[in-house]
Design an enzyme around this catalytic site. Structure first.
Site, short mmCIF file in Angstrom:
data_model
loop_
_atom_site.label_atom_id
_atom_site.label_comp_id
_atom_site.label_asym_id
_atom_site.label_seq_id
_atom_site.Cartn_x
_atom_site.Cartn_y
_atom_site.Cartn_z
N SER A 45 0.97 -1.18 -0.17
CA SER A 45 0.06 0.11 -0.17
C SER A 45 1.02 1.31 0.06
O SER A 45 0.72 2.14 -0.89
CB SER A 45 -0.84 -0.04 1.32
OG SER A 45 -1.84 -0.99 1.19
N ALA A 80 -4.22 -0.38 -2.56
CA ALA A 80 -3.74 0.35 -1.31
C ALA A 80 -4.96 0.34 -0.28
O ALA A 80 -5.93 0.86 -0.58
CB ALA A 80 -3.19 1.74 -1.86
N LYS A 81 -4.67 -0.23 0.99
CA LYS A 81 -5.24 -0.03 1.88
C LYS A 81 -5.10 1.41 2.56
O LYS A 81 -4.49 1.40 3.78
CB LYS A 81 -5.23 -1.20 3.01
CG LYS A 81 -6.33 -1.19 4.14
CD LYS A 81 -6.04 -2.39 4.84
CE LYS A 81 -6.92 -2.53 5.92
NZ LYS A 81 -8.55 -2.75 5.51
N ALA A 82 -5.61 2.37 2.24
CA ALA A 82 -5.24 3.91 2.21
C ALA A 82 -6.55 4.35 3.09
O ALA A 82 -7.62 4.32 2.85
CB ALA A 82 -5.00 4.59 0.93
N TYR A 86 -11.31 4.84 2.61
CA TYR A 86 -12.49 4.26 3.40
C TYR A 86 -13.87 5.31 3.43
O TYR A 86 -14.75 5.15 4.35
CB TYR A 86 -12.08 3.64 4.75
CG TYR A 86 -11.54 2.57 4.46
CD1 TYR A 86 -12.42 1.20 4.78
CD2 TYR A 86 -10.14 2.41 3.91
CE1 TYR A 86 -11.75 -0.01 4.56
CE2 TYR A 86 -9.77 0.97 3.57
CZ TYR A 86 -10.19 0.03 3.81
OH TYR A 86 -9.77 -1.18 3.47
#
Length: 310
Positions: free
Chosen positions: A68, A162-164, A168
């Site tokens: 990420s 990407a776990k950005a 969210y």
């Protein structure tokens, strides 16, 4: 969910290489990531086992954190080994038998603006007891889901692999809409109208004994999703990654969500349509049982997935 503030707890948080008292792990209100959302994070679980607390798939989560960061050109100033050890440390030092672990990398308050220049990167890791995401009853009866009016990010609008942090916002709006309508979760479609994922979960459907799941285009490459692939192989179940339409979910024999928080969670209803028998189906039950046996240390297979907290 506990009404206790997360800011007002005993314990320690790992902050840039040091353990600091929980209540002192603070940042300035002009912290760049607070204003613009550019940061990366993970959600990791430690489960109580007969051998002690075990962190499930720690290395895979840390690997994804670094992927990420690479996608976003975000500099992490610690090694993977350092962050893996730090996650073990915070579970041990907070004396937790079970825990949710939150590593996050974010920019500091040196400057403001979209250029994001001359900023120091920081890393924190916290761990605390995590209540069950859904009730134990929901694990058996399944949950009620609504297709969201919000579209999952297009692959070239934001970086979906990407776990950005900022990604969210989309999930939060979708989930709030679902909750306000009396549902338990949201199902997001991609920009072409195909099924993408839940607000924080991957989705599988089962039809005639075969598993189907969306391609990894606009959805996150889930660690639990990957685990289900391995379990399916053990059980001799075929999995197809493909585009899935919303009405295919309506007429599936079974459907379930997967995720670190959700674990393996049956879906009983989508948009007022009952799915299958209207509760957890037999294949979902098999996969769910394998998952809980695995994370709780009751299986000998895949020992590399579990990291003992010592």
């Amino acid at each position: 969910m506990s009404t206790e503030s997360l800011a007002d707890r005993d314990g320690v948080i790992w902050f840039d290489g040091k353990l600091v008292p929980w209540r002192e792990a603070n940042v300035h209100v002009l912290t760049h990531t607070l204003h613009y959302g550019l940061g990366v994070f993970e959600g990791v679980r430690a489960y109580q086992t007969d051998k002690g607390p075990m962190i499930f798939r720690l290395r895979e989560h840390t690997d994804r954190l670094f992927r990420s960061a690479h996608i976003l050109s975000f500099p992490i100033t610690f090694s993977k080994d350092e962050l893996n050890q730090a996650q073990v440390t915070v579970v041990r030092e907070n004396q937790l038998d079970e825990a949710y672990i939150r590593p996050m990398c974010f920019y500091g308050s040196e400057e403001m603006g979209l250029r994001a220049e001359n900023l120091k990167s920081h890393t924190i890791i916290a761990a605390w007891p995590w209540p069950v995401y859904m009730t134990p009853q929901a694990r058996v009866e399944g949950i009620k889901v609504r297709t969201s009016s919000y579209t999952r990010h297009h692959v070239n609008i934001t970086m979906c692999k990407a776990k950005a942090n900022g990604n969210y916002i989309n999930s939060m709006m979708a989930l709030r809409e679902a909750l306000d309508s009396g549902c338990d979760e949201a199902l997001l479609l991609d920009n072409e109208g195909y099924v993408a994922e839940g607000s924080g979960e991957n989705i599988f459907i089962i039809k005639e004994g075969k598993l189907h799941t969306p391609e990894l285009t606009s959805c996150l490459e889930g660690i639990t999703r990957s685990t289900i692939f391995d379990f399916a192989e053990e059980l001799g179940l075929a999995i197809t990654e493909r585009r899935i339409t919303r009405d295919e979910v309506y007429i599936a024999d079974e459907a379930f969500f997967t995720g670190t928080a959700a674990e393996v969670l049956p879906i009983r209803e989508l948009d007022g349509r009952i799915i299958g028998c209207g509760s957890r189906g037999p294949i979902t039950e098999q996969l769910q049982a394998l998952y809980f046996d695995q994370v709780m240390g009751r299986r000998e297979q895949h020992p590399q997935w579990s990291t003992l907290v010592q």
